[in-house]
Scaffold this active site. Structure first.
Site, PDB file in Angstrom:
ATOM      1  N   THR A 166      12.257 -51.740 -32.615  1.00  0.00           N
ATOM      2  CA  THR A 166      11.239 -52.042 -33.632  1.00  0.00           C
ATOM      3  C   THR A 166       9.928 -51.382 -33.195  1.00  0.00           C
ATOM      4  O   THR A 166       9.807 -50.953 -32.043  1.00  0.00           O
ATOM      5  CB  THR A 166      10.980 -53.557 -33.712  1.00  0.00           C
ATOM      6  OG1 THR A 166      10.552 -53.994 -32.420  1.00  0.00           O
ATOM      7  CG2 THR A 166      12.194 -54.330 -34.144  1.00  0.00           C
ATOM      8  N   ILE A 197      15.430 -54.712 -29.179  1.00  0.00           N
ATOM      9  CA  ILE A 197      15.723 -54.273 -30.544  1.00  0.00           C
ATOM     10  C   ILE A 197      14.727 -53.159 -30.881  1.00  0.00           C
ATOM     11  O   ILE A 197      13.525 -53.301 -30.629  1.00  0.00           O
ATOM     12  CB  ILE A 197      15.546 -55.438 -31.552  1.00  0.00           C
ATOM     13  CG1 ILE A 197      16.487 -56.601 -31.210  1.00  0.00           C
ATOM     14  CG2 ILE A 197      15.767 -54.950 -32.988  1.00  0.00           C
ATOM     15  CD1 ILE A 197      17.965 -56.328 -31.311  1.00  0.00           C
ATOM     16  N   TYR A 245       5.027 -65.213 -22.139  1.00  0.00           N
ATOM     17  CA  TYR A 245       5.993 -64.966 -23.227  1.00  0.00           C
ATOM     18  C   TYR A 245       7.320 -65.677 -22.946  1.00  0.00           C
ATOM     19  O   TYR A 245       7.855 -66.382 -23.801  1.00  0.00           O
ATOM     20  CB  TYR A 245       6.191 -63.455 -23.359  1.00  0.00           C
ATOM     21  CG  TYR A 245       7.163 -63.018 -24.420  1.00  0.00           C
ATOM     22  CD1 TYR A 245       6.915 -63.253 -25.769  1.00  0.00           C
ATOM     23  CD2 TYR A 245       8.333 -62.331 -24.086  1.00  0.00           C
ATOM     24  CE1 TYR A 245       7.808 -62.831 -26.744  1.00  0.00           C
ATOM     25  CE2 TYR A 245       9.221 -61.901 -25.053  1.00  0.00           C
ATOM     26  CZ  TYR A 245       8.953 -62.155 -26.382  1.00  0.00           C
ATOM     27  OH  TYR A 245       9.836 -61.730 -27.357  1.00  0.00           O
ATOM     28  N   ILE A 304      12.219 -56.738 -37.276  1.00  0.00           N
ATOM     29  CA  ILE A 304      13.379 -57.607 -37.500  1.00  0.00           C
ATOM     30  C   ILE A 304      13.175 -58.472 -38.747  1.00  0.00           C
ATOM     31  O   ILE A 304      14.092 -58.663 -39.551  1.00  0.00           O
ATOM     32  CB  ILE A 304      13.597 -58.521 -36.269  1.00  0.00           C
ATOM     33  CG1 ILE A 304      13.873 -57.694 -35.013  1.00  0.00           C
ATOM     34  CG2 ILE A 304      14.727 -59.514 -36.523  1.00  0.00           C
ATOM     35  CD1 ILE A 304      13.788 -58.498 -33.703  1.00  0.00           C
ATOM     36  N   SER A 360      13.886 -65.148 -27.593  1.00  0.00           N
ATOM     37  CA  SER A 360      14.115 -63.882 -26.889  1.00  0.00           C
ATOM     38  C   SER A 360      14.943 -64.171 -25.644  1.00  0.00           C
ATOM     39  O   SER A 360      14.874 -65.279 -25.092  1.00  0.00           O
ATOM     40  CB  SER A 360      12.770 -63.274 -26.470  1.00  0.00           C
ATOM     41  OG  SER A 360      12.968 -62.234 -25.532  1.00  0.00           O
TER      42      SER A 360
HETATM   43  N1  LIG Z   1      11.782 -56.181 -30.891  1.00  0.00           N
HETATM   44  C1  LIG Z   1      12.404 -56.724 -29.855  1.00  0.00           C
HETATM   45  O1  LIG Z   1      12.968 -56.019 -29.000  1.00  0.00           O
HETATM   46  C2  LIG Z   1      12.428 -58.217 -29.667  1.00  0.00           C
HETATM   47  C3  LIG Z   1      13.191 -58.741 -28.625  1.00  0.00           C
HETATM   48  C4  LIG Z   1      13.215 -60.121 -28.449  1.00  0.00           C
HETATM   49  C5  LIG Z   1      12.514 -60.941 -29.305  1.00  0.00           C
HETATM   50  N2  LIG Z   1      11.765 -60.408 -30.316  1.00  0.00           N
HETATM   51  C6  LIG Z   1      11.025 -61.331 -31.167  1.00  0.00           C
HETATM   52  O2  LIG Z   1      11.135 -60.939 -32.524  1.00  0.00           O
HETATM   53  C7  LIG Z   1       9.959 -61.360 -33.233  1.00  0.00           C
HETATM   54  C8  LIG Z   1       9.264 -60.228 -33.971  1.00  0.00           C
HETATM   55  O3  LIG Z   1       9.465 -59.093 -33.340  1.00  0.00           O
HETATM   56  P1  LIG Z   1       9.602 -57.718 -34.142  1.00  0.00           P
HETATM   57  O4  LIG Z   1      10.256 -56.827 -33.176  1.00  0.00           O
HETATM   58  O5  LIG Z   1      10.186 -57.924 -35.486  1.00  0.00           O
HETATM   59  O6  LIG Z   1       8.031 -57.342 -34.197  1.00  0.00           O
HETATM   60  P2  LIG Z   1       7.171 -56.390 -35.126  1.00  0.00           P
HETATM   61  O7  LIG Z   1       5.990 -56.029 -34.335  1.00  0.00           O
HETATM   62  O8  LIG Z   1       8.001 -55.303 -35.705  1.00  0.00           O
HETATM   63  O9  LIG Z   1       6.741 -57.355 -36.306  1.00  0.00           O
HETATM   64  C9  LIG Z   1       5.938 -58.447 -36.050  1.00  0.00           C
HETATM   65  C10 LIG Z   1       5.177 -58.797 -37.331  1.00  0.00           C
HETATM   66  O10 LIG Z   1       4.467 -59.988 -37.082  1.00  0.00           O
HETATM   67  C11 LIG Z   1       3.181 -59.880 -37.666  1.00  0.00           C
HETATM   68  N3  LIG Z   1       2.252 -60.781 -36.992  1.00  0.00           N
HETATM   69  C12 LIG Z   1       1.684 -60.630 -35.772  1.00  0.00           C
HETATM   70  N4  LIG Z   1       0.849 -61.663 -35.516  1.00  0.00           N
HETATM   71  C13 LIG Z   1       0.915 -62.493 -36.587  1.00  0.00           C
HETATM   72  C14 LIG Z   1       0.284 -63.725 -36.927  1.00  0.00           C
HETATM   73  N5  LIG Z   1      -0.607 -64.290 -36.101  1.00  0.00           N
HETATM   74  N6  LIG Z   1       0.584 -64.303 -38.110  1.00  0.00           N
HETATM   75  C15 LIG Z   1       1.469 -63.705 -38.962  1.00  0.00           C
HETATM   76  N7  LIG Z   1       2.083 -62.544 -38.703  1.00  0.00           N
HETATM   77  C16 LIG Z   1       1.816 -61.943 -37.530  1.00  0.00           C
HETATM   78  C17 LIG Z   1       2.816 -58.419 -37.496  1.00  0.00           C
HETATM   79  O11 LIG Z   1       1.815 -58.028 -38.428  1.00  0.00           O
HETATM   80  C18 LIG Z   1       4.158 -57.714 -37.711  1.00  0.00           C
HETATM   81  O12 LIG Z   1       4.362 -57.354 -39.065  1.00  0.00           O
HETATM   82  C19 LIG Z   1       9.048 -61.978 -32.196  1.00  0.00           C
HETATM   83  O13 LIG Z   1       9.207 -63.381 -32.180  1.00  0.00           O
HETATM   84  C20 LIG Z   1       9.540 -61.360 -30.900  1.00  0.00           C
HETATM   85  O14 LIG Z   1       9.202 -62.154 -29.795  1.00  0.00           O
HETATM   86  C21 LIG Z   1      11.712 -59.067 -30.511  1.00  0.00           C
END
Ligand SMILES: NC(=O)c1ccc[n+]([C@@H]2O[C@H](COP(=O)([O-])OP(=O)(O)OC[C@H]3O[C@@H](n4cnc5c(N)ncnc54)[C@H](O)[C@@H]3O)[C@@H](O)[C@H]2O)c1
Length: 262
Positions: free
Chosen positions: A190, A188, A155, A18, A142
């Site tokens: 991802t 989402i 979480y 995202i 979330s």
């Molecule tokens: N994908 C979903 O379905 C979904 C749903 C609800 C909420 N979210 C929220 O969206 C956000 C990101 O999700 P995404 O789906 O884009 O994830 P993703 O795994 O695609 O990307 C996460 C990124 O964060 C980086 N990361 C991890 N730990 C880190 C740290 N300590 N410092 C800096 N960077 C760090 C990773 O290297 C990665 O590039 C989160 O807050 C997650 O809780 C995602």
């Protein structure tokens, strides 16, 4: 095209998923964006793919000095920060279980990764925003922070903390023209979702959405563009839920739909 002209943006966790989609959309709307990620190589790669107005940097949002370096870098490169997206988050679903089986070390880590990191980065960015006459903080939460679930209680609790923190930041810095809002994605598509959930579980989530869809990263990215832009200048302290209608429905709507289809 120019909804974010002259905006200086920092997005954590933006090398993939995202965050990367949001960075790409924001650059296309005229912003300059610092893509900050634990994976520094992936951050640099994403920035070079997105274009000249994106820069990449390594950051660990769990480490305050690393976050300070990220903020300093943004100010040195852009001259200030208008928008901070506290996007990193998550927990280890193998350790973040129901309350009785929850690994307490995972609880602590999850609180730091999701909630404390948001406090730390916001505190470091706020003085720059205030000095420049305002800004917008966007926290990624979330739907897990809106209601209980069978697993991942750390979480859910951490995201709920960020939802309330969003209101506190909005309240405390509104008079400085700093807005603070959150986006609450449902499922989402991802790498995080694909790696952690089997296909049947993803189909099951879709069956509980009002829309027959699983979201794409851009569905959240566009909401982040809106919250970063002056189009949302009258909105603060809110959580924008983008979940395909998961939480809009009565909890029995999905089973009713199945019964009616039979
Ligand atoms: N994908 C979903 O379905 C979904 C749903 C609800 C909420 N979210 C929220 O969206 C956000 C990101 O999700 P995404 O789906 O884009 O994830 P993703 O795994 O695609 O990307 C996460 C990124 O964060 C980086 N990361 C991890 N730990 C880190 C740290 N300590 N410092 C800096 N960077 C760090 C990773 O290297 C990665 O590039 C989160 O807050 C997650 O809780 C995602």
């Amino acid at each position: 095209m120019n909804r974010l002209q002259n905006k200086r943006v920092v997005i954590t966790g933006a090398a993939s998923g995202i965050g990367r989609a949001a960075a790409q959309l924001m650059v296309a709307e005229g912003a300059r964006v610092l893509i900050a990620d634990l994976n520094a190589d992936a951050a640099t790669r994403a920035a070079s793919e997105i274009g000249d107005n994106a820069l990449g940097i390594g950051v660990d949002v769990m480490d305050e000095s690393s976050v300070a370096t990220m903020i300093d870098h943004a100010v040195a490169e852009f001259g200030g920060i208008d928008v901070l997206c506290n996007h990193v988050g998550g927990s280890n679903p193998r350790k973040d279980l129901d309350l009785l089986r929850l690994d307490l070390a995972e609880w602590d880590k999850t609180m730091v990764l999701n909630a404390r990191s948001t406090v730390v980065a916001s505190r470091l960015a706020l003085p720059h925003m205030i000095a420049d006459g305002g800004g917008s903080i966007i926290n990624t939460v979330s739907v897990a922070g809106l209601a209980g679930d069978t697993l991942q209680c750390a979480y859910g609790a951490a995201k709920a903390a960020v939802i309330r923190l969003t209101q506190y930041i909005a309240t405390q810095y509104g008079r400085n023209n700093v807005r603070c809002n959150a986006v609450a994605p449902g499922a989402i598509m991802t790498p995080a979702l694909r790696d952690n959930l089997p296909a049947e579980a993803i189909d099951d989530i879709r069956s509980h959405n009002a829309l027959d869809l699983i979201g794409d990263p851009e569905d959240i990215g566009w909401a982040m563009v809106y919250l970063a832009s002056d189009e949302s200048r009258y909105m603060t302290g809110q959580t924008l839920v983008l979940d395909g209608g998961l939480t809009a429905q009565s909890p029995i709507a999905a089973s009713r739909r199945r019964l009616l289809d039979q």
